[in-house]
Design an enzyme around this catalytic site. Structure first.
Site, PDB file in Angstrom:
ATOM      1  N   TYR A   1       0.873  -1.077  -0.007  1.00 33.01           N
ATOM      2  CA  TYR A   1      -0.010   0.041  -0.043  1.00 33.01           C
ATOM      3  C   TYR A   1       0.776   1.156   0.038  1.00 33.01           C
ATOM      4  O   TYR A   1       1.995   1.332   0.602  1.00 33.01           O
ATOM      5  CB  TYR A   1      -0.916   0.058   1.178  1.00 33.01           C
ATOM      6  CG  TYR A   1      -2.124   0.815   1.328  1.00 33.01           C
ATOM      7  CD1 TYR A   1      -3.196   0.382   0.346  1.00 33.01           C
ATOM      8  CD2 TYR A   1      -2.473   1.856   1.784  1.00 33.01           C
ATOM      9  CE1 TYR A   1      -4.498   1.060   0.199  1.00 33.01           C
ATOM     10  CE2 TYR A   1      -3.497   2.741   1.697  1.00 33.01           C
ATOM     11  CZ  TYR A   1      -4.472   2.047   0.968  1.00 33.01           C
ATOM     12  OH  TYR A   1      -5.702   2.940   0.672  1.00 33.01           O
TER      13      TYR A   1
ATOM     14  N   ASN B   1     -20.477  -6.334  -5.790  1.00 34.65           N
ATOM     15  CA  ASN B   1     -20.763  -6.806  -4.496  1.00 34.65           C
ATOM     16  C   ASN B   1     -19.842  -6.585  -3.323  1.00 34.65           C
ATOM     17  O   ASN B   1     -19.889  -6.952  -2.169  1.00 34.65           O
ATOM     18  CB  ASN B   1     -20.665  -8.159  -4.496  1.00 34.65           C
ATOM     19  CG  ASN B   1     -19.373  -9.143  -5.150  1.00 34.65           C
ATOM     20  OD1 ASN B   1     -18.967  -8.441  -5.970  1.00 34.65           O
ATOM     21  ND2 ASN B   1     -18.925  -9.961  -4.385  1.00 34.65           N
TER      22      ASN B   1
ATOM     23  N   GLY C   1     -17.877  -3.825  -0.573  1.00 35.54           N
ATOM     24  CA  GLY C   1     -18.437  -2.834   0.209  1.00 35.54           C
ATOM     25  C   GLY C   1     -18.892  -1.637  -0.319  1.00 35.54           C
ATOM     26  O   GLY C   1     -19.910  -1.021  -0.466  1.00 35.54           O
ATOM     27  N   VAL C   2     -17.900  -0.903  -1.306  1.00 34.08           N
ATOM     28  CA  VAL C   2     -18.069   0.347  -2.006  1.00 34.08           C
ATOM     29  C   VAL C   2     -19.306  -0.133  -3.025  1.00 34.08           C
ATOM     30  O   VAL C   2     -20.229   0.566  -3.262  1.00 34.08           O
ATOM     31  CB  VAL C   2     -16.688   0.852  -2.774  1.00 34.08           C
ATOM     32  CG1 VAL C   2     -17.200   2.042  -3.680  1.00 34.08           C
ATOM     33  CG2 VAL C   2     -15.753   1.010  -1.789  1.00 34.08           C
TER      34      VAL C   2
ATOM     35  N   ASP D   1     -18.886 -14.435 -12.407  1.00 30.29           N
ATOM     36  CA  ASP D   1     -19.695 -15.420 -12.175  1.00 30.29           C
ATOM     37  C   ASP D   1     -18.973 -16.263 -10.992  1.00 30.29           C
ATOM     38  O   ASP D   1     -18.015 -16.221 -10.887  1.00 30.29           O
ATOM     39  CB  ASP D   1     -19.604 -16.246 -13.612  1.00 30.29           C
ATOM     40  CG  ASP D   1     -20.500 -17.232 -13.631  1.00 30.29           C
ATOM     41  OD1 ASP D   1     -21.658 -17.335 -12.768  1.00 30.29           O
ATOM     42  OD2 ASP D   1     -20.578 -18.119 -14.489  1.00 30.29           O
TER      43      ASP D   1
ATOM     44  N   TYR E   1     -10.610   3.040  -8.887  1.00 32.24           N
ATOM     45  CA  TYR E   1     -10.316   3.353  -7.187  1.00 32.24           C
ATOM     46  C   TYR E   1      -9.801   2.092  -6.590  1.00 32.24           C
ATOM     47  O   TYR E   1      -9.512   2.025  -5.536  1.00 32.24           O
ATOM     48  CB  TYR E   1     -11.381   3.746  -6.643  1.00 32.24           C
ATOM     49  CG  TYR E   1     -12.745   2.559  -6.665  1.00 32.24           C
ATOM     50  CD1 TYR E   1     -12.841   1.910  -5.364  1.00 32.24           C
ATOM     51  CD2 TYR E   1     -13.721   2.449  -7.396  1.00 32.24           C
ATOM     52  CE1 TYR E   1     -13.698   1.017  -5.288  1.00 32.24           C
ATOM     53  CE2 TYR E   1     -14.674   1.570  -7.463  1.00 32.24           C
ATOM     54  CZ  TYR E   1     -14.655   0.680  -6.317  1.00 32.24           C
ATOM     55  OH  TYR E   1     -15.712  -0.173  -6.117  1.00 32.24           O
TER      56      TYR E   1
ATOM     57  N   GLY F   1      -7.719  -2.051  -7.831  1.00 34.84           N
ATOM     58  CA  GLY F   1      -7.351  -3.085  -9.101  1.00 34.84           C
ATOM     59  C   GLY F   1      -6.901  -4.450  -8.378  1.00 34.84           C
ATOM     60  O   GLY F   1      -6.014  -4.968  -8.534  1.00 34.84           O
ATOM     61  N   MET F   2      -8.441  -5.114  -8.220  1.00 36.89           N
ATOM     62  CA  MET F   2      -8.204  -6.295  -7.589  1.00 36.89           C
ATOM     63  C   MET F   2      -7.797  -7.213  -8.418  1.00 36.89           C
ATOM     64  O   MET F   2      -7.346  -8.307  -8.065  1.00 36.89           O
ATOM     65  CB  MET F   2      -9.974  -6.689  -7.237  1.00 36.89           C
ATOM     66  CG  MET F   2     -10.517  -5.617  -6.435  1.00 36.89           C
ATOM     67  SD  MET F   2     -10.444  -5.594  -4.690  1.00 36.89           S
ATOM     68  CE  MET F   2     -11.505  -6.810  -4.324  1.00 36.89           C
TER      69      MET F   2
ATOM     70  N   TRP G   1      -8.666   8.098  -4.691  1.00 34.91           N
ATOM     71  CA  TRP G   1      -8.164   7.464  -3.508  1.00 34.91           C
ATOM     72  C   TRP G   1      -8.572   8.212  -2.198  1.00 34.91           C
ATOM     73  O   TRP G   1      -8.237   9.293  -2.254  1.00 34.91           O
ATOM     74  CB  TRP G   1      -6.493   7.454  -3.555  1.00 34.91           C
ATOM     75  CG  TRP G   1      -6.005   6.858  -2.363  1.00 34.91           C
ATOM     76  CD1 TRP G   1      -6.417   5.572  -1.670  1.00 34.91           C
ATOM     77  CD2 TRP G   1      -4.748   6.941  -1.875  1.00 34.91           C
ATOM     78  NE1 TRP G   1      -5.543   5.132  -0.902  1.00 34.91           N
ATOM     79  CE2 TRP G   1      -4.344   6.093  -0.862  1.00 34.91           C
ATOM     80  CE3 TRP G   1      -3.675   7.933  -2.164  1.00 34.91           C
ATOM     81  CZ2 TRP G   1      -3.409   6.013  -0.125  1.00 34.91           C
ATOM     82  CZ3 TRP G   1      -2.645   7.757  -1.366  1.00 34.91           C
ATOM     83  CH2 TRP G   1      -2.531   6.902  -0.486  1.00 34.91           C
TER      84      TRP G   1
END
Length: 320
Positions: free
Chosen positions: A39, A138, A140-141, A162, A230, A232-233, A256
């Protein structure tokens, strides 16, 4: 095992300090990233984990005027270290919140709903009837975006991966007020035309995934629309076809929440306005806490492990 539960002395209360008893604190992806060292903001070690949560004021220093014992507070900044039972913090590192909202709503207020609020407010001036498309709907945001948009008369097209229990997830997001829930695969299918018969093409796309699905999502933006990244999973870059820039003049922006707080540290009215608006939505039942699993602090390892599993649709909340 970077993590240990430790007993620490509570430091002496300075004149501008506030002694608080933590009530509840969630485990967010950014908390995990901070522990992993990936981070952009890292606390000097040894550090207490957790950037979000709600606490109750026990005692205040003699110069503290805005807070009194019994008040509820949440972090005003990143890096507070909320995974603890008690702490002494500077008054200006805390924000007072009303204690008449559910504790899980207060515990999850300072990161996801604030992010959702700013994403919807700051990039496109959306009017009732307009639409927004978002991936990881799905998260939190994502859940907060659905509810805040619904309360403002804005339609949402929600993209999810999926998964085995897809019908259950679709049902849950529809119950929150989602207008459409689709899988990443559907983004490139002709059925999308059906959606745009009842819903205008979105002026705003919200991205916290990256990679291929983001490119597909952007295809559906209106000309001159904006995509805000916001997160980049997928850990993959955002790829944009040249034609999207030339022929549709799409805009790419980033957001951010930590930076927004820094930039608006002096703008107390804007911050208070946002918090009031969110608390009003919570009181009127239009904004709920995300799906949560409550975990006692001693089981913190289970909470951290659970929060890193794929397809988690429940936020782990440490009860302190």
């Amino acid at each position: 095992s970077l993590f240990r539960l430790k007993d620490l002395e509570v430091p002496k209360l300075g004149d501008s300090d506030v002694h608080i008893k933590m009530l509840a604190a969630p485990v967010n992806p950014a908390d995990i990233n901070m522990i992993q060292g990936t981070y952009p903001m890292l606390s000097p070690l040894p550090a207490v984990g957790g950037n979000e949560g709600v606490g109750e004021v026990l005692e205040v220093g003699r110069r503290v005027t805005a807070l009194k014992p019994g008040d509820w507070v949440i972090p005003a900044e990143t890096g507070l270290g909320t995974w603890r039972t008690q702490g002494v913090f500077r008054e200006d590192s805390l924000l007072k919140v009303p204690s008449d909202i559910p504790v899980l709503c207060a515990a999850t207020l300072s990161v996801n709903p604030c992010t959702a609020f700013r994403l919807l407010a700051d990039f496109e001036s959306l009017a009732p009837g307009d639409s927004v498309i978002q991936n990881a709907a799905n998260s939190g945001v994502g859940q907060a975006v659905i509810q805040i948009a619904k309360a403002s008369g804005i339609k949402t097209i929600n993209v999810v991966r999926d998964r085995p229990d897809l019908p259950k997830l679709v049902e849950r997001l529809m119950a929150l007020g989602a207008d459409h829930v689709i899988t990443e695969e559907m983004l490139r299918k002709p059925e999308m035309k059906e959606i745009f018969k009842s819903t205008p093409r979105p002026r705003l796309a919200l991205n916290c995934v990256g990679g291929k699905s983001t490119t597909e999502m952007m295809r559906h933006l209106q000309p001159k629309g904006t995509m805000v990244t916001y997160g980049g999973m997928a850990k993959q870059p955002v790829m944009v076809p040249v034609s999207a820039f030339i022929f549709r003049d799409v805009r790419l922006r980033g957001f951010w929440m930590t930076q927004w707080r820094k930039d608006h540290a002096q703008d107390q009215e804007r911050l208070a306005g946002m918090m009031d608006a969110l608390c009003q939505l919570i009181r009127s039942g239009q904004l709920t806490a995300p799906a949560c699993t409550e975990v006692p602090l001693r089981d913190y390892r289970a909470a951290l492990e659970a929060s890193m599993k794929p397809f988690v649709s429940s936020k782990q909340i440490l009860l302190l």
